[in-house]
Write a protein that holds these residues in place. Structure first.
Motif, short mmCIF file in Angstrom:
data_model
loop_
_atom_site.label_atom_id
_atom_site.label_comp_id
_atom_site.label_asym_id
_atom_site.label_seq_id
_atom_site.Cartn_x
_atom_site.Cartn_y
_atom_site.Cartn_z
N MET A 190 0.86 -1.20 0.00
CA MET A 190 0.00 0.00 0.00
C MET A 190 0.88 1.22 0.00
SD MET A 190 -0.99 2.46 2.46
CE MET A 190 -2.26 3.71 2.47
N ARG A 191 0.46 2.25 -0.74
CA ARG A 191 1.17 3.51 -0.74
C ARG A 191 0.18 4.62 -0.47
NH1 ARG A 191 2.71 1.01 -5.31
NH2 ARG A 191 1.52 2.41 -6.62
N ASN A 192 0.45 5.50 0.54
CA ASN A 192 -0.39 6.69 0.68
C ASN A 192 0.45 7.88 0.27
OD1 ASN A 192 1.07 7.66 2.94
ND2 ASN A 192 -0.10 6.33 4.31
N PHE A 193 -0.14 9.06 0.35
CA PHE A 193 0.49 10.19 -0.28
C PHE A 193 0.94 11.26 0.73
CE2 PHE A 193 -1.86 7.96 -3.39
CZ PHE A 193 -0.96 7.88 -4.42
N ALA A 194 1.09 10.91 2.01
CA ALA A 194 1.73 11.79 2.96
C ALA A 194 3.21 11.76 2.72
CB ALA A 194 1.41 11.35 4.38
N THR A 253 -3.40 -0.79 2.75
CA THR A 253 -4.06 -1.81 1.93
C THR A 253 -2.98 -2.61 1.19
OG1 THR A 253 -5.97 -0.38 1.60
CG2 THR A 253 -5.69 -2.22 0.06
N PRO A 254 -2.88 -3.89 1.45
CA PRO A 254 -1.82 -4.68 0.81
C PRO A 254 -2.09 -4.84 -0.69
CG PRO A 254 -3.31 -6.11 2.03
CD PRO A 254 -3.70 -4.71 2.36
N ASP A 255 -1.04 -5.06 -1.44
CA ASP A 255 -1.20 -5.36 -2.85
C ASP A 255 -2.00 -6.65 -3.02
OD1 ASP A 255 0.31 -3.14 -3.45
OD2 ASP A 255 2.19 -4.26 -3.60
N GLN A 256 -2.76 -6.72 -4.10
CA GLN A 256 -3.64 -7.86 -4.34
C GLN A 256 -3.10 -8.69 -5.51
OE1 GLN A 256 -6.54 -8.20 -2.25
NE2 GLN A 256 -5.32 -6.60 -1.24
N THR A 258 -1.63 -0.34 -11.07
CA THR A 258 -1.85 0.40 -9.84
C THR A 258 -3.28 0.93 -9.81
OG1 THR A 258 0.48 1.07 -9.69
CG2 THR A 258 -1.12 2.38 -8.45
N LEU A 259 -3.98 0.66 -8.71
CA LEU A 259 -5.30 1.24 -8.48
C LEU A 259 -5.20 2.24 -7.33
CD1 LEU A 259 -7.87 -1.69 -8.79
CD2 LEU A 259 -7.15 -0.04 -10.52
N TYR A 260 -6.05 3.26 -7.39
CA TYR A 260 -6.09 4.30 -6.37
C TYR A 260 -7.44 4.25 -5.68
CZ TYR A 260 -2.16 5.93 -9.17
OH TYR A 260 -0.98 6.00 -9.85
N TYR A 261 -7.46 4.57 -4.38
CA TYR A 261 -8.74 4.61 -3.69
C TYR A 261 -8.86 5.94 -2.95
CZ TYR A 261 -5.84 2.89 0.24
OH TYR A 261 -4.87 2.71 1.19
N ARG A 262 -10.12 6.39 -2.85
CA ARG A 262 -10.44 7.69 -2.25
C ARG A 262 -11.39 7.43 -1.09
NH1 ARG A 262 -11.16 13.21 -4.45
NH2 ARG A 262 -12.83 14.28 -3.33
N VAL A 263 -11.03 7.92 0.08
CA VAL A 263 -11.86 7.83 1.28
C VAL A 263 -12.35 9.24 1.58
CG1 VAL A 263 -11.94 7.18 3.70
CG2 VAL A 263 -10.52 5.86 2.10
N ILE A 299 -6.38 9.73 0.14
CA ILE A 299 -6.20 8.81 -0.97
C ILE A 299 -5.01 7.90 -0.73
CG2 ILE A 299 -7.26 10.29 -2.70
CD1 ILE A 299 -4.57 11.27 -3.53
N GLY A 300 -5.06 6.76 -1.35
CA GLY A 300 -3.98 5.80 -1.27
C GLY A 300 -3.97 4.95 -2.52
N SER A 301 -3.08 3.99 -2.57
CA SER A 301 -3.01 3.14 -3.75
C SER A 301 -2.49 1.77 -3.37
CB SER A 301 -2.11 3.76 -4.82
OG SER A 301 -0.75 3.63 -4.46
N PHE A 302 -2.69 0.84 -4.27
CA PHE A 302 -2.14 -0.51 -4.14
C PHE A 302 -2.02 -1.09 -5.54
CE2 PHE A 302 -6.72 -0.75 -3.85
CZ PHE A 302 -7.06 -1.82 -4.67
N ASP A 303 -1.22 -2.10 -5.65
CA ASP A 303 -1.02 -2.76 -6.94
C ASP A 303 -1.86 -4.03 -7.02
OD1 ASP A 303 0.73 -0.88 -7.90
OD2 ASP A 303 2.51 -1.95 -7.21
N ILE A 304 -2.40 -4.29 -8.20
CA ILE A 304 -3.06 -5.57 -8.45
C ILE A 304 -2.25 -6.33 -9.49
CG2 ILE A 304 -5.36 -4.81 -7.79
CD1 ILE A 304 -6.02 -4.42 -10.73
#
Length: 514
Positions: A1-5, A194-197, A257-262, A272-277
């Motif tokens: 998981m990668r966040n953007f802080a 969020t771990p990579d899937q 890479t997918l990004y998610y928005r909370v 926002i954050g991201s993870f790889d599938i």
């Protein structure tokens, strides 16, 4: 998981920051800036011109627009509003204007702060913004060398909203913005790592695509009330909340890479954050590309792929563990699906072609061409053939042989796919252009090799240059020895006639040389 802080001490000290991609937006969909979120943005282009509306005044210190973006700040406590806008390359020239307090992009009014200082002309760093260190009357500066890049901070009250309009006047790099001052912004929603899937490709032909159930990730990302979680394919889309993905999502590339928005549904704050599938194809398999079966032989062919996998499924219906090869007797399309111990699969396809030993249908020859006779070996069959003469070596692709003299030749035809070699003997007819009957054992008789094996040859006649018949030879004779009724004839030019029963006669002349 990668966040953007970025780095944690910046978040604690400066309270707010967000990393976004390359984008342009309008005031109406300005990016909501909230606490504990780092903001890194690259503006691109110009959106709607809000200053074309009657109640919105263009920033007085601006003289042109290039790449713009709008930010929205809504405060939850009284205090001072300040920020530092920092070009990531510490060179680019960014301008800004602040509007407010207002909640309506149609009622912006006039800018309460405006800065277009050119840092290189003014000899100051490229950073710009609002600062409590500036005097209260410092509300506008620029363009050009006027000012130091910073204006006075703004006293704000809880519930007020301010819009910051940013224009990149010179350059092409992004910027970071960090809020300062004492006024508090609403907190950004929390996101959990969020771990990579990773999934195996089990839904049909192996194409490195499969469906990911993104809904199963939402509880682990954030399960608080009044929170919406959406998934996006790009950093731009997740930043603006546009084009959310279907929760049953099939990947486009592998990996991806997918990004998610909370997003907080009440405050509008988001994180926002991201993870790889990844669709696993941890192995690849092969089948022979140039395999043939010989239709004229009883020997079968083996179709083999890599061993040591858990299960094999062949297109001919055979399957089983460790069945990495099958026996085939027929040409056609073949495939195999191989499954490993993790349940991942790979497939391979091949076309097995038919081949056979050649059938020599005819050897077409030219004769009596003075040692430049030709032979063309005509064949039929399923294979790809190569040809040789007299020895089963030095094969060539051409079926034509030239420069042949009077003799018997063995012609070989070999299937390139290993289905065997066939041979056929052929006589090339020609006559000697001279002979030397001197008893040395070389060229002592004038004769045509193999003429006696020709079924329709009737007789051979020898004449002198004046047309006098000197000798009538049987095709089975040993040839002419250069005498007439026991008398040795002199060196001269002599003629012959070959009489055939069912084809054109052949005549010519030769030299008797003593």
């Amino acid at each position: 998981m990668r966040n953007f802080a970025k780095i944690i001490y910046l978040l604690i000290l400066f309270s707010s920051s967000v990393l976004l991609g390359q984008s342009s937006n309008d005031c109406i969909n300005a990016i909501q800036v909230c606490g504990s979120l780092e903001l890194g943005i690259e503006p691109a282009g110009i959106g709607f011109d809000e200053f074309s509306l009657p109640n919105n005044t263009r920033p007085s210190c601006f003289f042109g627009l290039s790449d713009t973006i709008w930010l929205r700040f809504t405060f939850v406590s009284d205090g001072t509003f300040g920020f530092s806008l920092n070009p990531t390359n510490n060179i680019d020239d960014y301008d800004f204007a602040v509007y407010g307090p207002t909640n309506d992009c149609n009622l912006l009014g006039e800018a309460v702060r405006c800065s277009t200082t050119n840092p290189q002309s003014a000899g100051v760093p490229a950073a710009t913004g609002l600062s409590t260190a500036e005097p209260n009357g410092d509300v506008s500066e620029g363009p050009g060398a006027d000012g130091d890049g910073f204006l006075s901070a703004i006293d704000v009250f809880a519930g007020q909203t301010y819009y910051v309009f940013i224009n990149r006047a010179i350059g092409n790099e992004s910027f970071d913005i960090i809020t300062t001052g004492t006024a508090q912004l609403p907190e950004t929603p929390t996101i959990n790592p969020t771990p990579d899937q990773e999934l195996c490709d089990l839904d049909g032909p192996v194409d490195e695509r499969t469906i990911f159930d993104l809904a199963t990730l939402i509880p682990s990302i954030n399960n608080q009330n009044n929170i919406a979680v959406t998934f996006h394919e790009s950093l731009d889309n997740v930043s603006t909340g546009t084009e959310p993905l279907d929760l049953n999502y099939m990947n486009v590339t592998n990996p991806q890479t997918l990004y998610y928005r909370v997003e907080n549904n009440i405050s509008g704050c988001f994180n926002i954050g991201s993870f790889d599938i990844t669709v696993s194809t941890p192995f690849s398999i092969t089948l022979p590309e140039n395999l043939q079966v010989c239709t004229n032989q009883s020997q079968s062919a083996l179709l083999t792929t890599e061993s040591n996998y858990a299960f094999y499924e062949w297109s001919n219906g055979e399957s089983g563990a460790e069945l990495n090869q099958i026996t085939i007797n027929e040409p056609g399309d073949y495939s195999v699906i191989v499954t490993d111990n993790n349940g991942c699969r790979a497939t391979s396809n091949t076309i097995v072609t038919a081949s056979s030993t050649a059938n020599i249908t005819e050897i077409s020859v030219t004769s009596f061409e003075e040692n430049n006779n030709t032979a063309i070996v005509n064949t039929e069959g399923l294979g790809e053939y190569e040809y040789a003469i007299n020895e089963a070596s030095n094969f060539q692709d051409s079926n034509t042989f030239t420069g042949l003299t009077n003799d018997y030749y063995d012609f070989y035809v070999r299937d390139k796919n290993g289905c065997g070699t066939v041979t056929k003997r052929q006589l090339i007819l020609d006559y000697p252009r001279y002979f030397t009957p001197n008893g040395d054992g070389y060229h002592d008789e004038w004769k045509i090799i193999g003429i006696g094996d020709i079924e329709d040859i009737a007789s051979i006649y020898i004449f002198d240059r004046y047309g006098k018949l000197l000798k009538q030879l049987s095709p089975q004779s040993n040839g002419w020895d250069g005498t007439y009724r026991g008398k040795i004839l002199p060196s001269s030019d002599y003629w012959f006639l070959l009489k055939f029963n069912n084809r054109e006669d052949v005549a010519g002349h030769f030299l008797l040389k003593r």
